[in-house]
Structures are given as C-alpha cells and as structure tokens.
Write a protein that holds these residues in place. Structure first.
Motif, PDB file in Angstrom:
ATOM      1  N   TYR A   1      -5.536  30.364 -65.337  1.00 41.98           N
ATOM      2  CA  TYR A   1      -6.249  30.589 -64.083  1.00 41.98           C
ATOM      3  C   TYR A   1      -7.738  30.454 -64.341  1.00 41.98           C
ATOM      4  O   TYR A   1      -8.259  30.979 -65.324  1.00 41.98           O
ATOM      5  CB  TYR A   1      -5.968  31.989 -63.526  1.00 41.98           C
ATOM      6  CG  TYR A   1      -7.069  32.447 -62.593  1.00 41.98           C
ATOM      7  CD1 TYR A   1      -7.134  31.977 -61.292  1.00 41.98           C
ATOM      8  CD2 TYR A   1      -8.092  33.276 -63.043  1.00 41.98           C
ATOM      9  CE1 TYR A   1      -8.179  32.338 -60.452  1.00 41.98           C
ATOM     10  CE2 TYR A   1      -9.138  33.654 -62.219  1.00 41.98           C
ATOM     11  CZ  TYR A   1      -9.177  33.181 -60.924  1.00 41.98           C
ATOM     12  OH  TYR A   1     -10.217  33.526 -60.108  1.00 41.98           O
TER      13      TYR A   1
ATOM     14  N   ARG B   1      -0.241  27.106 -68.805  1.00 38.76           N
ATOM     15  CA  ARG B   1      -0.918  27.285 -67.524  1.00 38.76           C
ATOM     16  C   ARG B   1      -2.025  28.323 -67.705  1.00 38.76           C
ATOM     17  O   ARG B   1      -1.993  29.150 -68.597  1.00 38.76           O
ATOM     18  CB  ARG B   1       0.044  27.774 -66.434  1.00 38.76           C
ATOM     19  CG  ARG B   1       1.144  26.802 -66.069  1.00 38.76           C
ATOM     20  CD  ARG B   1       0.597  25.594 -65.318  1.00 38.76           C
ATOM     21  NE  ARG B   1       1.615  24.648 -64.940  1.00 38.76           N
ATOM     22  CZ  ARG B   1       1.982  23.582 -65.650  1.00 38.76           C
ATOM     23  NH1 ARG B   1       1.426  23.356 -66.825  1.00 38.76           N
ATOM     24  NH2 ARG B   1       2.895  22.752 -65.216  1.00 38.76           N
TER      25      ARG B   1
ATOM     26  N   GLU C   1      -0.302  33.410 -60.269  1.00 39.95           N
ATOM     27  CA  GLU C   1       0.624  32.394 -60.765  1.00 39.95           C
ATOM     28  C   GLU C   1       0.676  32.361 -62.295  1.00 39.95           C
ATOM     29  O   GLU C   1       1.502  31.654 -62.876  1.00 39.95           O
ATOM     30  CB  GLU C   1       0.236  31.007 -60.232  1.00 39.95           C
ATOM     31  CG  GLU C   1       0.399  30.863 -58.736  1.00 39.95           C
ATOM     32  CD  GLU C   1       0.009  29.481 -58.251  1.00 39.95           C
ATOM     33  OE1 GLU C   1       0.651  28.500 -58.661  1.00 39.95           O
ATOM     34  OE2 GLU C   1      -0.957  29.391 -57.459  1.00 39.95           O
TER      35      GLU C   1
ATOM     36  N   ASN D   1      -4.783  30.365 -58.445  1.00 34.18           N
ATOM     37  CA  ASN D   1      -4.327  31.728 -58.171  1.00 34.18           C
ATOM     38  C   ASN D   1      -3.965  32.448 -59.454  1.00 34.18           C
ATOM     39  O   ASN D   1      -3.069  32.007 -60.180  1.00 34.18           O
ATOM     40  CB  ASN D   1      -3.097  31.724 -57.256  1.00 34.18           C
ATOM     41  CG  ASN D   1      -3.458  31.425 -55.822  1.00 34.18           C
ATOM     42  OD1 ASN D   1      -4.547  31.782 -55.370  1.00 34.18           O
ATOM     43  ND2 ASN D   1      -2.559  30.762 -55.122  1.00 34.18           N
TER      44      ASN D   1
END
Length: 169
Positions: free
Chosen positions: A112, A110, A71, A68
């Motif tokens: 995506y 992180r 996020e 996602n």
C-alpha cells in the motif's frame, strides 16, 4: 510516422538546470540535494536508497502497490522520508524532511502507498517543509538517530522545527 516523434519524459537535471542555455530545462527543479531514506518500522533501521527516487528501492521492487491499505492486511510498515539538504551561512543543514507511509507484503507481492502523497511530499521537501508529525515515535527516533549519525554538523545546523518534530523537545 509515429516512430519519428520524440517523447518528452521527466528528466532529472544535474547541477545548474540551464547551464548557460536559454530554453529547454529552464526553471526545472534540480533534485541533486534530495535523498530518499527508507525506515523499516519493525526493525528500527533507516538507510538511504536512491532507487526510491523512481519507486525502485529494494523495498518497493517486485511489489504491486494498491491504493487501499485494507487490501494489504499483513503489510510490513515502512516510511519513505524525503530529505533535502541546503546551505546557509552556518553551513549545510537538513532543510526539508517529509515522511510518507507505505506497507509491503512480500508473500503476496502487494503493498500500500499513496503515489500522489509520495510525489507531493517530495515536492514539499524540496520546498523546505518539515512534515514528520504523523510518524510513530519509534520511527521518529530512528530517523533522528540516522540523520545525526549521517552528519552531526547537518543535524546541528538544522531548524528547531525539525528537532522538535523528531525529538519532541
């Protein structure tokens, strides 16, 4: 007993997949002529990073990718572009060019990306498709300049579809 069983993994087979042998590897796709190009959208820079073949490019290392985009709100945008080179009578050319979007936030480690999209787009590139319409104009320009600078003859021999897709001509 389990230790003796050989595991079948995905193999990148160089040159002729069969090389005179019948059986194992027959009909396997050769990935010799596909290269991953990473475009840093903000910097307007492109470079080949072979590590991306296995999701191990400099951009992707140390990043846990989430499905996602919400996020990773502060993710830096990148394009992973699969470029396949083939040969025709006039000479070699950019035969397949497909782009996949991803973001990376180094601070939180992180990012995506849609792994199925990345795999499918590599497959589409190998099958000589051009999929660049969804790219932003700046990145299209960056990619066209990179492909031209990399090899002018490859660019000149390429399809009008690719040139229109990147240059809007």
């Amino acid at each position: 007993m389990e230790e003796n069983k050989k595991k079948m993994g995905f193999n990148i087979i160089k040159n002729d997949p069969t090389d005179g042998h019948k059986g194992f590897g027959k009909g396997a796709l050769s990935l010799d002529n596909v290269s991953p190009v990473i475009i840093d959208v903000n910097a307007g820079e492109a470079e080949i990073d072979i590590g991306a073949m296995h999701a191990r490019s400099a951009v992707e290392k140390g990043i846990k990718f989430l499905p996602n985009q919400e996020e990773v709100p502060n993710g830096k945008p990148y394009w992973l572009v699969w470029v396949t080179i083939d040969r025709k009578v006039e000479g070699p050319y950019y035969a397949g060019v497909t782009a996949c979007f991803m973001t990376v936030d180094r601070e939180i480690r992180r990012g995506y990306k849609s792994l199925p999209e990345h795999v499918n787009r590599m497959d589409k590139s190998l099958k000589r498709h051009i999929i660049v319409d969804h790219m932003d104009e700046k990145s299209k320009h960056t990619l066209s300049q990179f492909l031209r600078a990399h090899n002018e003859d490859l660019w000149n021999n390429s399809s009008d579809e690719l040139k229109k897709g990147l240059l809007g001509e």
